[in-house]
Scaffold this active site. Structure first.
Site, PDB file in Angstrom:
ATOM      1  N   THR A 203       0.825  -1.192   0.000  1.00 33.74           N
ATOM      2  CA  THR A 203       0.000   0.000   0.000  1.00 33.74           C
ATOM      3  C   THR A 203       0.860   1.242   0.000  1.00 33.74           C
ATOM      4  OG1 THR A 203      -2.209   0.598   0.646  1.00 33.74           O
ATOM      5  CG2 THR A 203      -0.597   0.895   2.320  1.00 33.74           C
TER       6      THR A 203
ATOM      7  N   ALA B 215       2.824   4.032  -8.150  1.00 30.00           N
ATOM      8  CA  ALA B 215       2.214   2.809  -8.696  1.00 30.00           C
ATOM      9  C   ALA B 215       3.024   2.250  -9.860  1.00 30.00           C
ATOM     10  CB  ALA B 215       0.778   3.081  -9.132  1.00 30.00           C
TER      11      ALA B 215
ATOM     12  N   CYS C  63       6.403   0.828  -7.616  1.00 29.78           N
ATOM     13  CA  CYS C  63       6.228  -0.139  -6.527  1.00 29.78           C
ATOM     14  C   CYS C  63       5.240  -1.233  -6.935  1.00 29.78           C
ATOM     15  CB  CYS C  63       5.722   0.576  -5.275  1.00 29.78           C
ATOM     16  SG  CYS C  63       5.413  -0.546  -3.901  1.00 29.78           S
TER      17      CYS C  63
ATOM     18  N   THR D  16       1.759  -1.457  -5.079  1.00 34.04           N
ATOM     19  CA  THR D  16       0.885  -0.289  -5.166  1.00 34.04           C
ATOM     20  C   THR D  16       0.209  -0.296  -6.526  1.00 34.04           C
ATOM     21  OG1 THR D  16       2.385   0.969  -3.739  1.00 34.04           O
ATOM     22  CG2 THR D  16       0.862   2.247  -5.088  1.00 34.04           C
TER      23      THR D  16
END
EC number: 3.4.25.2
Length: 185
Positions: A12, A168, A171, A174
């Site tokens: 997250t 995003a 990672c 994410t």
């Protein structure tokens, strides 16, 4: 959130951006267990309204643990209406000293539109420098991207969305499915 702090746990990204008289907290929707994506549409950013006092909170870590902490934060806000800093410090003290709460694996970014804090299980209540805070596996990517955009003419929401898109892309824990909440004082 550092993987060494919570071994085997990933996933997250939450960002808080304070700019132009408002605070935006955004979070991605991916929930991962190991190398597997379990869900892509989780809501990790919430509005709290204890006693009519509005707060936005984003969390990284165990969902059940985060909800426990959000409930505790709401109780602290009801006991100290309009005092987010005091409620946050009281929550952090409880989190640090209570044997049950010490085991909770989560971090929070909270804001009432004026103040913004990162609250950790180590007892930290941190007011971010440069009006940007980020937590979670992609937090450092989002933080760097947002800080690079803070002097631009972008709004707080535009900065948060662009920073989350960059996180995003970098990672693997994410995704780009965002929940975005705005709050102003």
């Amino acid at each position: 959130m550092a993987d060494d702090q919570f071994p085997g746990w990933h996933g997250t990204t939450i960002i808080g951006v304070k700019k132009g008289g408002e605070v935006v907290i955004a979070g991605d929707g991916q929930v991962s267990l190991g190398q597997t994506v379990i869900k892509g549409t989780a809501r990790k950013v919430r509005r709290l309204s204890p006693g009519g006092y509005h707060v936005v909170a984003g969390f990284a870590g165990s969902t059940a643990d985060a909800f426990t902490l959000l409930e505790r934060l709401e109780a602290k806000l009801e006991a100290t209406p309009g005092q987010l800093a005091r409620a946050s410090v009281e929550l952090a003290k409880d989190w640090r000293t209570d044997k049950y709460l010490q085991k909770l694996e989560a971090m929070l970014i909270v804001s009432d539109g004026q103040d913004m804090f990162v609250i950790t299980g180590a007892g930290d209540v941190l007011e971010p420098e440069h009006d940007v805070a980020a937590i979670g596996s992609g937090g450092n990517f989002a933080l760097a991207a947002a800080r690079a955009m803070m002097d631009s003419d972008k709004s707080a929401e535009e900065v948060a969305r662009a920073a989350m898109a960059i996180a995003a892309d970098i990672c693997v824990y994410t995704n780009g499915n965002l929940t975005v909440e705005k709050i102003a004082k």
